[in-house]
Design an enzyme around this catalytic site. Structure first.
Site, short mmCIF file in Angstrom:
data_model
loop_
_atom_site.label_atom_id
_atom_site.label_comp_id
_atom_site.label_asym_id
_atom_site.label_seq_id
_atom_site.Cartn_x
_atom_site.Cartn_y
_atom_site.Cartn_z
N SER A 222 1.00 13.57 4.04
CA SER A 222 1.08 13.27 5.67
C SER A 222 1.58 15.39 5.65
CB SER A 222 2.91 13.04 5.74
OG SER A 222 3.16 13.36 6.73
N GLU A 338 -2.16 3.77 10.05
CA GLU A 338 -1.42 4.94 10.02
C GLU A 338 -0.47 4.95 10.68
OE1 GLU A 338 -1.74 7.44 7.83
OE2 GLU A 338 -2.97 7.86 7.23
N HIS A 433 1.44 4.21 7.63
CA HIS A 433 1.24 5.98 7.33
C HIS A 433 2.54 5.69 5.97
CE1 HIS A 433 1.47 10.42 7.46
NE2 HIS A 433 2.61 10.09 7.42
#
Length: 525
Positions: A222, A338, A433
């Site tokens: 990320s 995600e 995610h």
């Protein structure tokens, strides 16, 4: 009986808690020492795993007082032996994400510490190194989180380092006064400079832990993945790298290019006004609490990454196109879903309406790539793509086109199980995610709040081996592993699907990313 009791007491005295921070994970160990440029360190040698850990090592001076909103400065030397058995304080941050489980004692502006796990035997040298940057949107996170623990990967023959870096307004503030006071006529990106300073520290000191200073791979997820892409183009770090790993995110984004310094300075002026700071001197004299509360209470969003003239000297996409980025092997990818959260349309008409509102000039073309007959699934894919997948795809594409080094691309499909004891857990439509972190680093047992199954352990075993191989050789492939082909050309080049039964397959969604890149590029002209 007395003899047994004596043995039990001796055993308890000899036993230390695991560096993983779990009271149930008892770690047999003894003290071990090494010496870095600033002085001697004492860490812990685990006789359970053979891994030595050195925690809370300062790699830069505390960024407080006049060093608040300054590039990181060298750490001071210390006398005697410094204990390195506890994590240093984590960066100042609001509690944002429930999946972040910290092991550090507190938050503090004095946060520039890193942790090292090494499997090196006595006098062993030349081990490959992985430096891992945490995610959290540049607003939260810390190198002490359990899911980033380096002990498992170190058992694969890799020295693992997890540095802290400054966050939110403490790490990314730009302001005209800061720009004027700097010797490079820029400001902001201090958190990214912290990362570069950590890489330089590793270059200068990792031999003391058995590591090879010429074999440093950086990785992150990320915001940490965005950081890796940024370090690849930064003149402060790009020449120090041997490899790069990105998990979901990059700064080469056709949709949202890196912000100009002037826009970052404008954000800083709004912050000073909202906080009531009349000058930089006044802002630096304010307490941590005053700055923290001013940032959180005024809800201005986070300060952006900017082209500051020191860490970033130009748009990162230009650096790639000029082949000036780190010319190193890249392993990069994203999760299958995600962004599964939010309200999504449930009918074809509702999806078409959403696309029409979001892309008024390109709705018909967009609908060619996202099927309205599966509205919820297509809406999730579109949200995931425009949020983070497109930028990650673009990073892989640029490195493939403007480098002679191999690129290994993946999609993570294993759906993380629900929390233990969860009643009526949400059924996820795919791997969301940040759920690949524990698998790549082999930390399922550290993140023991989840109901891990055998398929999760199978996926993790494969993935941690891929990662270790890549750090060692620049190629994830190895004996008894499914073949992972380097990214090629063509309409649908292969992508590695990572799950319990990992395999490579043609990436049928490839054309839509080429279209999105073209659409966003043309819209900026």
């Amino acid at each position: 009986m007395q003899h047994r009791l004596f043995n039990l007491i001796a055993l308890l005295l000899f036993t230390g808690l695991s560096t993983r921070g779990s009271a149930q994970d008892i770690n047999f160990g003894f003290a071990t020492q090494t010496e870095v440029a600033n002085g001697k360190l004492e860490g812990n040698y685990s006789t359970r795993t053979g891994v030595q850990s050195y925690l809370g090592i300062p790699f830069a001076a505390p960024p407080v007082g006049e060093l608040r909103w300054q590039p990181p400065q060298p750490a001071e030397d210390w006398e005697g032996v410094r204990m390195a058995k506890e994590f240093g304080p984590r960066p100042v941050q609001r509690y944002v994400y429930s999946d972040m489980v910290f092991r550090s004692p507190s938050v503090s502006e004095d946060c520039l510490y890193l942790n090292v796990w090494t499997p090196a035997k006595s006098e062993q040298t030349g081990l490959p190194v992985l430096v891992y940057f945490y995610g959290g949107g540049f607003s939260a996170g810390s190198g002490d989180e359990g899911r980033y623990d380096g002990e498992r990967l170190a058992q694969e023959g890799v020295v693992v380092v997890t540095p802290n870096y400054r966050l939110n307004v403490f790490g990314f503030l730009s302001h005209p006064e800061l720009t004027a006071a700097s010797d490079y006529n820029g400001s902001g990106n201090y958190g990214l400079m912290d990362q570069a300073a950590a890489i330089q520290w590793v270059k200068d000191n990792i031999a003391a832990f058995g590591g090879d200073p010429d074999k440093i791979t950086i990785a992150g997820e990320s915001a940490g993945s965005m950081s890796v892409s940024a370090q690849m183009v930064s003149p402060l770090a790009r020449d120090l790298l041997a490899g790069a790993v990105g998990e979901s995110g990059s700064v080469v984004n056709p949709q949202r290019p890196v912000t100009a310094l002037s826009d970052g300075e404008a954000w800083g002026e709004k912050f000073f006004e909202a906080a009531g700071f009349a000058s930089l001197a006044e802002a630096r004299a304010a307490s941590t609490r005053e700055v923290y509360e001013a940032f959180n209470d005024n809800q201005l969003g986070g300060p952006p990454v900017v082209i500051d003239g020191r860490f970033l000297t130009e748009d990162p996409m230009i650096t790639f196109e000029n082949r000036a980025q780190a010319q190193v092997p890249l392993l990069v990818g994203w999760t299958s879903t995600e962004r599964p959260w939010g309200r999504f349309p449930e009918t074809a008409d509702a999806f078409r309406k959403m696309v029409g509102e979001q892309f008024p000039d390109n709705s018909q073309e967009v609908l060619q790539y996202y099927d309205a007959d599966t509205p919820t699934r297509s809406a999730i894919e579109l949200a995931s793509d425009t949020w983070i997948v497109l930028s990650t795809w673009k990073w892989a594409d640029l490195q493939r086109r403007f480098s002679d080094q191999p690129v290994y691309r993946y999609r993570f499909d294993e759906i993380r199980p629900p929390l233990k004891g969860a009643e009526n857990p949400m059924q996820m439509p795919g791997a969301s995610h940040a759920t690949d972190i524990e698998y790549f680093l082999g930390n399922l047992d550290v993140s023991d709040q989840y109901q891990w199954e055998e398929k999760d352990r199978k996926a993790a075993k494969t993935m941690v081996t891929y990662l270790a191989n890549f750090v060692k050789t620049g190629d994830p492939n190895g004996q008894d592993l499914p073949e992972w082909p380097a990214l090629g050309e063509g309409e649908t080049p292969e992508v590695m699907i990572l799950d319990a039964d990992s395999k490579a397959e043609p990436f049928k969604a490839e054309p839509r990313y080429r279209y999105l890149t073209k659409m966003y590029t043309e819209s900026r002209r």
